[in-house]
Design an enzyme around this catalytic site. Structure first.
Site, PDB file in Angstrom:
ATOM      1  CB  SER A   1      -0.907  -0.079   1.162  1.00 29.80           C
ATOM      2  OG  SER A   1      -0.191  -0.233   2.403  1.00 29.80           O
TER       3      SER A   1
ATOM      4  CG  HIS B   1      -0.740  -5.229   2.013  1.00 29.31           C
ATOM      5  ND1 HIS B   1      -0.029  -5.163   3.464  1.00 29.31           N
ATOM      6  CD2 HIS B   1      -0.770  -4.039   1.530  1.00 29.31           C
ATOM      7  CE1 HIS B   1       0.414  -3.843   3.456  1.00 29.31           C
ATOM      8  NE2 HIS B   1      -0.008  -3.171   2.376  1.00 29.31           N
TER       9      HIS B   1
ATOM     10  CG  HIS C   1       6.270  -8.714   7.873  1.00 29.10           C
ATOM     11  ND1 HIS C   1       7.146  -7.901   7.352  1.00 29.10           N
ATOM     12  CD2 HIS C   1       5.107  -8.075   7.997  1.00 29.10           C
ATOM     13  CE1 HIS C   1       6.393  -6.848   7.118  1.00 29.10           C
ATOM     14  NE2 HIS C   1       5.374  -6.704   7.574  1.00 29.10           N
TER      15      HIS C   1
ATOM     16  NE  ARG D   1       2.734  -3.933  12.552  1.00 29.73           N
ATOM     17  CZ  ARG D   1       2.557  -4.041  11.172  1.00 29.73           C
ATOM     18  NH1 ARG D   1       1.997  -3.100  10.626  1.00 29.73           N
ATOM     19  NH2 ARG D   1       2.854  -5.059  10.663  1.00 29.73           N
TER      20      ARG D   1
ATOM     21  CG  ASP E   1      -2.980  -8.337   9.028  1.00 32.28           C
ATOM     22  OD1 ASP E   1      -3.608  -7.087   9.484  1.00 32.28           O
ATOM     23  OD2 ASP E   1      -2.118  -8.323   8.100  1.00 32.28           O
TER      24      ASP E   1
HETATM   25  N1  CMX Z   1       1.603 -19.784   5.626  1.00 30.79           N
HETATM   26  C1  CMX Z   1       2.074 -20.945   4.889  1.00 30.79           C
HETATM   27  N2  CMX Z   1       2.994 -20.385   4.152  1.00 30.79           N
HETATM   28  C2  CMX Z   1       3.634 -19.159   4.404  1.00 30.79           C
HETATM   29  C3  CMX Z   1       3.264 -18.361   5.277  1.00 30.79           C
HETATM   30  C4  CMX Z   1       2.194 -18.588   6.121  1.00 30.79           C
HETATM   31  N3  CMX Z   1       1.872 -17.666   6.847  1.00 30.79           N
HETATM   32  N4  CMX Z   1       4.226 -17.290   5.140  1.00 30.79           N
HETATM   33  C5  CMX Z   1       5.044 -17.668   4.126  1.00 30.79           C
HETATM   34  N5  CMX Z   1       4.946 -18.725   3.548  1.00 30.79           N
HETATM   35  C6  CMX Z   1       5.426 -19.378   2.393  1.00 30.79           C
HETATM   36  C7  CMX Z   1       5.195 -18.443   1.159  1.00 30.79           C
HETATM   37  O1  CMX Z   1       3.824 -18.553   0.764  1.00 30.79           O
HETATM   38  C8  CMX Z   1       6.481 -18.970   0.402  1.00 30.79           C
HETATM   39  O2  CMX Z   1       5.972 -20.239  -0.366  1.00 30.79           O
HETATM   40  P1  CMX Z   1       6.437 -20.580  -1.790  1.00 30.79           P
HETATM   41  O3  CMX Z   1       7.608 -20.283  -2.073  1.00 30.79           O
HETATM   42  O4  CMX Z   1       5.772 -22.010  -1.918  1.00 30.79           O
HETATM   43  O5  CMX Z   1       5.581 -19.599  -2.654  1.00 30.79           O
HETATM   44  C9  CMX Z   1       7.459 -19.407   1.401  1.00 30.79           C
HETATM   45  O6  CMX Z   1       6.815 -19.443   2.587  1.00 30.79           O
HETATM   46  C10 CMX Z   1       8.523 -18.294   1.543  1.00 30.79           C
HETATM   47  O7  CMX Z   1       7.877 -16.967   1.820  1.00 30.79           O
HETATM   48  P2  CMX Z   1       8.427 -15.850   2.810  1.00 30.79           P
HETATM   49  O8  CMX Z   1       9.774 -15.340   1.992  1.00 30.79           O
HETATM   50  O9  CMX Z   1       8.720 -16.142   4.246  1.00 30.79           O
HETATM   51  O10 CMX Z   1       7.383 -14.745   2.514  1.00 30.79           O
HETATM   52  P3  CMX Z   1       7.116 -13.579   1.556  1.00 30.79           P
HETATM   53  O11 CMX Z   1       7.768 -12.452   1.779  1.00 30.79           O
HETATM   54  O12 CMX Z   1       7.170 -14.284   0.420  1.00 30.79           O
HETATM   55  O13 CMX Z   1       5.638 -13.321   2.090  1.00 30.79           O
HETATM   56  C11 CMX Z   1       3.811 -12.617   3.500  1.00 30.79           C
HETATM   57  C12 CMX Z   1       5.156 -12.398   3.214  1.00 30.79           C
HETATM   58  C13 CMX Z   1       3.175 -12.078   4.452  1.00 30.79           C
HETATM   59  C14 CMX Z   1       3.195 -12.572   2.005  1.00 30.79           C
HETATM   60  C15 CMX Z   1       3.551 -14.351   3.739  1.00 30.79           C
HETATM   61  O14 CMX Z   1       4.278 -14.616   4.885  1.00 30.79           O
HETATM   62  C16 CMX Z   1       2.154 -14.798   3.782  1.00 30.79           C
HETATM   63  O15 CMX Z   1       1.294 -14.946   2.880  1.00 30.79           O
HETATM   64  N6  CMX Z   1       1.463 -14.681   5.140  1.00 30.79           N
HETATM   65  C17 CMX Z   1      -0.074 -14.985   5.168  1.00 30.79           C
HETATM   66  C18 CMX Z   1      -0.773 -13.750   5.008  1.00 30.79           C
HETATM   67  C19 CMX Z   1      -0.660 -12.569   5.931  1.00 30.79           C
HETATM   68  O16 CMX Z   1      -0.946 -12.729   7.079  1.00 30.79           O
HETATM   69  N7  CMX Z   1      -0.518 -11.423   5.250  1.00 30.79           N
HETATM   70  C20 CMX Z   1      -0.517 -10.049   6.187  1.00 30.79           C
HETATM   71  C21 CMX Z   1       1.178  -9.584   6.128  1.00 30.79           C
HETATM   72  C22 CMX Z   1       1.246  -8.088   6.963  1.00 30.79           C
HETATM   73  C23 CMX Z   1       0.616  -7.056   5.903  1.00 30.79           C
HETATM   74  O17 CMX Z   1       1.194  -6.864   5.164  1.00 30.79           O
HETATM   75  O18 CMX Z   1      -0.466  -6.597   6.539  1.00 30.79           O
END
Ligand code: CMX
Length: 440
Positions: A234, A264, A310, A319, A365
């Site tokens: 964002s 996000h 994250h 937070r 979140d």
């Molecule tokens: N559950 C399952 N798998 C997860 C995970 C979770 N909570 N967090 C990361 N992973 C997976 C990723 O999907 C990725 O898998 P692939 O390689 O198969 O695609 C792998 O672990 C590596 O990811 P990462 O480098 O640890 O995390 P990213 O920087 O790519 O993504 C985020 C960060 C937040 C998108 C991810 O942790 C996620 O999807 N979390 C759940 C959704 C969430 O809570 N989002 C809110 C974030 C805060 C915000 O911005 O508001």
């Protein structure tokens, strides 16, 4: 190269570990194929995110902000307008200065009728974020920046109408957001702005809630969600769009559309829906073993565990921690809070077991929805005319909070004369050739 050849080449590249390490030396692989993780490419004055320690607003951590920023009552949660002052100026305001800013924001909060009509043109079951973002777009006709630009303002003065627009956006978004809430969930019975309440308190009031603890929660909520440095979807979107000299309304509406994605800002909605599903399927007295099974079931169905992980943080999000402290103080017996606490024990070891998740700890979140739910903001009721929950509104609250951080930075973007953003992209063929040359 056809689309399908592109996809095939992408998988080939991604599976070539040797090629990836070659790339890392010359063009870090994360930059091109990995969403630009860790790449330094933005100036963001208002806050800085440390992977271990979490966010600092102008150098102050969340506990420091809770201690130093003015509160509505002694020992209470920080006033968001105090944080706004800090974000814009870099200085901690006095209580009088924060109160003056509250009054200033109230004086700027009028929203023209056409904005409500634009929202009303949408079906009532349109996602609340769609309705909110539409309202912000409709507000854009009031942009001071656009008017000044059309009159030929000198670029050294761009920051002045940007400042006016930014304060107006921050002042008006809670009114628009509250309208969306009342339209969807309260038969359109709108509650006007209170003439003396502070920003967070007023927002809670316009939504229809007067419980003093809820007002405190809203002040805390808006403060901690306001800013998270510049690279998140964002903030980066708002900054990017503004770099084309699009005004703050256009830029902030774009930022909201990024916030509306499930990876996000929509994650807070996803978390609560997910937790409620756990309770629905396994009951409130679910055992640790059952909970572990449920987490694995989620992962095995190809989904993420919402509220965990994250892009930058590598420890529990502060937070999350401050919301947990609020819950321990005010609602320790809430069954959903207890579920959140249980998840804190169960989820991280499972994510660690996966071996690929860089941060197995909870983010902001994972907690917010449960707190809001406790105060009866959003009842778990299926509405008669459609089949969606109150929880869908959560991301709008996040969006209101984000106006503080994104708009504060936009003022600095124009004051510093930051240029149009235009990073370089490359094709799959280019990457393949590059790797071949590097390997040779
Ligand atoms: N559950 C399952 N798998 C997860 C995970 C979770 N909570 N967090 C990361 N992973 C997976 C990723 O999907 C990725 O898998 P692939 O390689 O198969 O695609 C792998 O672990 C590596 O990811 P990462 O480098 O640890 O995390 P990213 O920087 O790519 O993504 C985020 C960060 C937040 C998108 C991810 O942790 C996620 O999807 N979390 C759940 C959704 C969430 O809570 N989002 C809110 C974030 C805060 C915000 O911005 O508001």
């Amino acid at each position: 190269m056809s689309f399908f050849r592109g996809i095939a080449a992408l998988s080939k590249l991604r599976s070539r570990v040797d090629l990836r390490s070659e790339l890392e030396d010359l063009i870090p692989e994360q930059q091109v194929l990995g969403g630009m993780r860790g790449m330094i490419g933005l100036l963001w004055e208002t806050s800085l995110l440390d992977p271990e320690e979490g966010i600092r607003f102008r150098g102050l951590s969340i506990p420091e902000c809770q201690k130093l920023l003015p509160a509505a009552k002694p020992g209470g949660e920080p006033l968001p307008e105090g944080l706004l002052w800090l974000l814009i100026t870099g200085k901690v305001p006095s209580k009088e200065q924060a109160d003056a800013l509250s009054a200033e924001l109230r004086s700027r909060a009028s929203v023209p009728d056409h904005v409500y009509r634009a929202i009303d043109a949408l079906p009532i079951n349109a996602h609340p974020m769609t309705q909110f973002s539409t309202g912000v777009m409709a507000l854009q006709v009031q942009s001071e920046f656009q008017k000044a630009y059309e009159k030929g303002i000198h670029k050294s003065k761009f920051w002045e109408p940007t400042y006016e627009d930014c304060l107006n956006v921050i002042a008006r978004v809670p009114v628009v957001a509250a309208y969306v809430y009342r339209r969807i969930y309260k038969n359109g019975q709108v509650i006007p702005l209170h003439d003396s309440l502070d920003y967070g308190g007023n927002f809670a009031h316009m939504l229809g809630f007067e419980d003093p603890q809820m007002l405190e929660l809203m002040r805390l909520y808006v403060t901690i969600h306001s800013d998270h440095e510049g690279g998140n979807v964002s903030a980066h979107t708002g900054h990017l769009v503004a770099s084309a000299l699009s005004d703050p309304y256009l830029s902030f509406a774009a930022a909201l559309n990024g916030l509306a994605g499930p990876l996000h800002g929509l994650a807070n909605q996803e978390v609560l829906l997910w937790i409620k599903k756990v309770v629905e399927e396994c009951g409130e007295n679910i055992t640790t073993e059952q909970l572990k099974d449920y987490v694995w079931k989620t992962l095995n169905s190809g989904k993420v565990v919402p509220g965990y992980g994250h892009g930058v943080l590598r420890k529990t999000d502060p937070r999350y921690t401050c919301q947990r402290e609020f819950a321990l103080k005010h609602l320790p017996d809430d069954p959903l809070f207890q579920m959140v606490s249980k998840l804190y024990e169960v989820v991280p070891p499972i994510l660690q077991q996966l071996g690929k998740v860089k941060n197995p700890w909870p983010n902001v979140d994972a907690h917010s929805g449960v707190l809001l739910n406790h105060y009866g903001y959003f009842y778990n009721k299926i509405l008669t005319w459609t089949n969606f929950y109150y929880d869908r509104y959560y991301t709008v609250l996040f969006g209101v909070s984000r106006s503080l951080g994104i708009c504060s930075q936009l003022i600095w973007d124009r004051a510093l004369g930051l240029p149009l953003e235009r990073p370089k992209s490359v094709t799959m063929d280019w990457l393949e050739n590059y790797c071949k040359k590097a390997a040779a």
